[in-house]
Design a protein around this motif. Structure first.
Motif, PDB file in Angstrom:
ATOM      1  N   ARG A  90       0.839  -1.204   0.000  1.00 18.76           N
ATOM      2  CA  ARG A  90       0.000   0.000   0.000  1.00 18.76           C
ATOM      3  C   ARG A  90       0.872   1.251   0.000  1.00 18.76           C
ATOM      4  O   ARG A  90       1.909   1.285   0.651  1.00 18.76           O
ATOM      5  CB  ARG A  90      -0.927   0.018   1.205  1.00 18.76           C
ATOM      6  N   ASN A  95      -2.787   5.094   1.381  1.00 20.40           N
ATOM      7  CA  ASN A  95      -3.212   3.751   1.766  1.00 20.40           C
ATOM      8  C   ASN A  95      -3.804   2.935   0.608  1.00 20.40           C
ATOM      9  O   ASN A  95      -4.431   1.917   0.828  1.00 20.40           O
ATOM     10  CB  ASN A  95      -4.189   3.810   2.944  1.00 20.40           C
ATOM     11  N   LYS A 161      -3.619  -6.497   9.423  1.00 16.72           N
ATOM     12  CA  LYS A 161      -2.779  -5.405   8.943  1.00 16.72           C
ATOM     13  C   LYS A 161      -1.471  -5.244   9.725  1.00 16.72           C
ATOM     14  O   LYS A 161      -1.121  -4.160  10.153  1.00 16.72           O
ATOM     15  CB  LYS A 161      -3.563  -4.103   8.900  1.00 16.72           C
ATOM     16  N   GLU A 163       2.232  -4.601   9.680  1.00 22.72           N
ATOM     17  CA  GLU A 163       2.909  -3.831   8.636  1.00 22.72           C
ATOM     18  C   GLU A 163       4.415  -3.972   8.660  1.00 22.72           C
ATOM     19  O   GLU A 163       5.025  -4.224   9.699  1.00 22.72           O
ATOM     20  CB  GLU A 163       2.505  -2.368   8.715  1.00 22.72           C
TER      21      GLU A 163
END
Length: 173
Positions: A90, A95, A161, A163
């Protein structure tokens, strides 16, 4: 007479519940649903979200920057087995999902959320631990990116999510 009617009703209720759970499990055993594209959240019944800060999974690359069109290796490492996942790159700026995956390990498949091959998910519910992918940056500049992964440990437990560190786009002014 009343008691005789309760037993068959209970069996029918149990059978319906079991069928529903089996059908949901079968539906997601071959990959994440397209409905999870934007928020990367599993669509299971009664799942328990765990904090992405308290997990056993890391997603990283050995590159700190990339140029348009580059191929970037991405590694997902885990200290525990898991069954399902969804992986995306992303843009840091907005995003949005970016790029495509061009190399996938066994037990995974491409998913088209917004563009062909922009997301990877599991293709079966075999246990997974360490996976390697290759992501291809778009040919035009997109800015810095992060990789995000959601992991499903079991039908009821997941992390969303998780990251990576920022991977900077090289050559930006």
């Amino acid at each position: 007479m009343e008691d005789g009617g309760r037993a068959p009703t209970a069996v029918v209720g149990w059978a319906c519940t079991t069928l529903c759970l089996v059908s949901y499990a079968a539906a997601f055993s071959q990959g994440a649903s397209l409905s999870a594209c934007s928020d990367m959240m599993p669509r299971h019944l009664r799942v328990q979200l765990h904090s992405s800060n308290n997990n056993y999974v890391t997603v990283h690359t050995n590159m700190s920057f990339f140029f348009p069109g580059d191929k970037v290796p991405v590694t997902v490492r885990s200290t525990r087995d898991y069954m399902g996942f969804m992986l995306q790159a992303r843009k840091v700026s907005n995003n949005e999902i970016a790029g495509t995956f061009i190399f996938l390990p066994p037990g995974s498949k491409l998913l088209t959320c917004f563009e062909d091959g922009d997301t990877v998910t599991h293709s079966d519910k075999s246990l997974k631990r360490n996976l390697s992918f290759v992501w291809k940056a778009p040919d035009q500049p997109i800015g810095d990116i992060k990789f995000f992964i959601s992991i499903v440990q079991s039908y009821f437990v997941y992390w969303a999510k998780i990251e990576s560190a920022v991977v900077a786009q090289g050559g930006q002014n």
